[in-house]
Design a protein around this motif. Structure first.
Motif, PDB file in Angstrom:
ATOM      1  N   ARG A  21       0.821  -1.211   0.000  1.00  0.00           N
ATOM      2  CA  ARG A  21       0.000   0.000   0.000  1.00  0.00           C
ATOM      3  C   ARG A  21       0.858   1.266   0.000  1.00  0.00           C
ATOM      4  O   ARG A  21       0.554   2.242  -0.696  1.00  0.00           O
ATOM      5  CB  ARG A  21      -0.931  -0.017   1.218  1.00  0.00           C
ATOM      6  N   LEU A  22       1.933   1.267   0.792  1.00  0.00           N
ATOM      7  CA  LEU A  22       2.805   2.431   0.831  1.00  0.00           C
ATOM      8  C   LEU A  22       3.452   2.677  -0.530  1.00  0.00           C
ATOM      9  O   LEU A  22       3.523   3.818  -1.001  1.00  0.00           O
ATOM     10  CB  LEU A  22       3.885   2.243   1.899  1.00  0.00           C
ATOM     11  N   ALA A  23       3.926   1.603  -1.161  1.00  0.00           N
ATOM     12  CA  ALA A  23       4.567   1.753  -2.468  1.00  0.00           C
ATOM     13  C   ALA A  23       3.591   2.322  -3.485  1.00  0.00           C
ATOM     14  O   ALA A  23       3.905   3.278  -4.215  1.00  0.00           O
ATOM     15  CB  ALA A  23       5.116   0.409  -2.935  1.00  0.00           C
ATOM     16  N   ARG A  24       2.405   1.765  -3.549  1.00  0.00           N
ATOM     17  CA  ARG A  24       1.419   2.231  -4.528  1.00  0.00           C
ATOM     18  C   ARG A  24       1.033   3.686  -4.290  1.00  0.00           C
ATOM     19  O   ARG A  24       0.884   4.461  -5.239  1.00  0.00           O
ATOM     20  CB  ARG A  24       0.179   1.336  -4.475  1.00  0.00           C
ATOM     21  N   PHE A  25       0.877   4.066  -3.026  1.00  0.00           N
ATOM     22  CA  PHE A  25       0.500   5.446  -2.724  1.00  0.00           C
ATOM     23  C   PHE A  25       1.546   6.428  -3.249  1.00  0.00           C
ATOM     24  O   PHE A  25       1.210   7.505  -3.747  1.00  0.00           O
ATOM     25  CB  PHE A  25       0.336   5.639  -1.217  1.00  0.00           C
ATOM     26  N   HIS A  26       2.815   6.046  -3.134  1.00  0.00           N
ATOM     27  CA  HIS A  26       3.897   6.933  -3.551  1.00  0.00           C
ATOM     28  C   HIS A  26       4.273   6.746  -5.026  1.00  0.00           C
ATOM     29  O   HIS A  26       5.295   7.271  -5.477  1.00  0.00           O
ATOM     30  CB  HIS A  26       5.119   6.721  -2.662  1.00  0.00           C
ATOM     31  N   GLY A  27       3.454   6.008  -5.761  1.00  0.00           N
ATOM     32  CA  GLY A  27       3.658   5.883  -7.191  1.00  0.00           C
ATOM     33  C   GLY A  27       4.782   4.961  -7.599  1.00  0.00           C
ATOM     34  O   GLY A  27       5.334   5.091  -8.701  1.00  0.00           O
ATOM     35  N   VAL A  28       5.119   4.016  -6.746  1.00  0.00           N
ATOM     36  CA  VAL A  28       6.191   3.065  -7.046  1.00  0.00           C
ATOM     37  C   VAL A  28       5.578   1.677  -7.189  1.00  0.00           C
ATOM     38  O   VAL A  28       4.805   1.246  -6.324  1.00  0.00           O
ATOM     39  CB  VAL A  28       7.260   3.061  -5.931  1.00  0.00           C
TER      40      VAL A  28
END
Length: 283
Positions: free
Chosen positions: A229-236
């Motif tokens: 979830r953190l990766a997706r939120f930051h566009g990674v």
């Protein structure tokens, strides 16, 4: 006249947000040990909590009504858990008790063994890691000091506004650098947004509750699901994150340290949202 408060570990991640969100009704003294704080909302003082005499001198000089104790050695290389988490907490608790102040002490969900999860404030700590044992001992020092105290147990602290927390930075930097990482699918926690936790602590500072209170996010997530979830939120793209099993790793780590925060939700006006709510609202 503004009320006086001391925030130990004010240059740390949570401490810096406490300084940033300080209400104007408080006169804030924030401490640091090695990295000076940058927030303009506080008077900054260097303090090593391992120096009991220095702790006592500062508390006697400032005479705060409340101390929020966030200073701690967190899991990592060469962490001095006993000296900082146990002895340092003892020094802070005794100093606050000596002036008749009130202490809000930050503790952790990993004081539990993680065998069943959904732990309440009444459950008996049974830590299985060095860090967890040090934080359980710190709680015992607070109780033994006789200070008026609220022990706040929380979980993984994260944020999405700069500066980012260490876990988020590690995940994002690893993915951007092409460094493979593994996150456990069988370790469950209640990640809490740092801004929500800081606001809750200010609300508690304004109150008079003592004892133990679990304050964590509303959503239980595995470390793997949280990292994705953190990766997706930051566009990674999260695809390189490998799903791993803590149980199969051979490491001694608690698995399910989820917290029952029903008491906090009934007490606080500050919401304690889950990760999906926080990150979804910020998109």
């Amino acid at each position: 006249m503004r009320r006086r408060i001391v925030i130990t570990g004010g240059s740390g991640y949570l401490g810096s947000w406490l300084v940033r969100l300080a209400p104007p009704t408080w006169d804030v003294t924030a401490t640091y040990c090695t990295h000076p704080g940058a927030g303009s909302g506080a008077t900054w003082r260097r303090l090593d909590v391992r120096d009991a005499a220095a702790v006592m001198a500062l508390i006697e000089e400032v005479t705060p009504e409340v101390v929020i104790h966030t200073a701690a050695a967190n899991p990592g290389a060469n962490a001095d858990f006993t000296a900082i988490n146990v002895d340092g907490t003892r020094a802070v608790a005794r100093a606050v008790a000596a002036i008749g102040g009130r202490l809000i002490h930050l503790s952790t969900d990993v004081i539990f063994d993680g065998e069943r999860g959904n732990y309440t404030e009444a459950d008996i700590p049974n830590p299985i890691t060095d860090y967890g044992r040090s934080k359980a001992s710190a709680e015992a020092e607070v109780r033994a000091s006789g200070v008026q105290a609220l022990i706040v147990r929380t979980s993984l602290i994260y944020g999405h506004r700069p500066p980012l927390d260490r876990q988020t930075l590690w995940i994002l930097n690893s993915l951007r650098d092409g460094t493979p990482i593994s996150l456990f699918t069988d370790e469950l926690r209640n990640p809490i947004w740092v801004e929500s936790l800081a606001k809750a602590l200010w609300e508690l500072a304004n109150g008079d509750n003592n004892g133990i209170l679990h304050v964590a996010g509303a959503q239980a997530l595995s470390r793997y699901a949280f990292g994705v979830r953190l990766a997706r939120f930051h566009g990674v793209a999260p695809d390189p994150i490998r799903a791993a099993s803590s149980r199969a790793s051979g490491l001694i780590r608690p698995l399910d340290c989820t917290l029952d925060c029903s008491q906090a939700r009934s007490l606080l006006k500050t919401p304690l949202p889950g990760v999906d709510s926080v990150l979804g609202d910020e998109k």
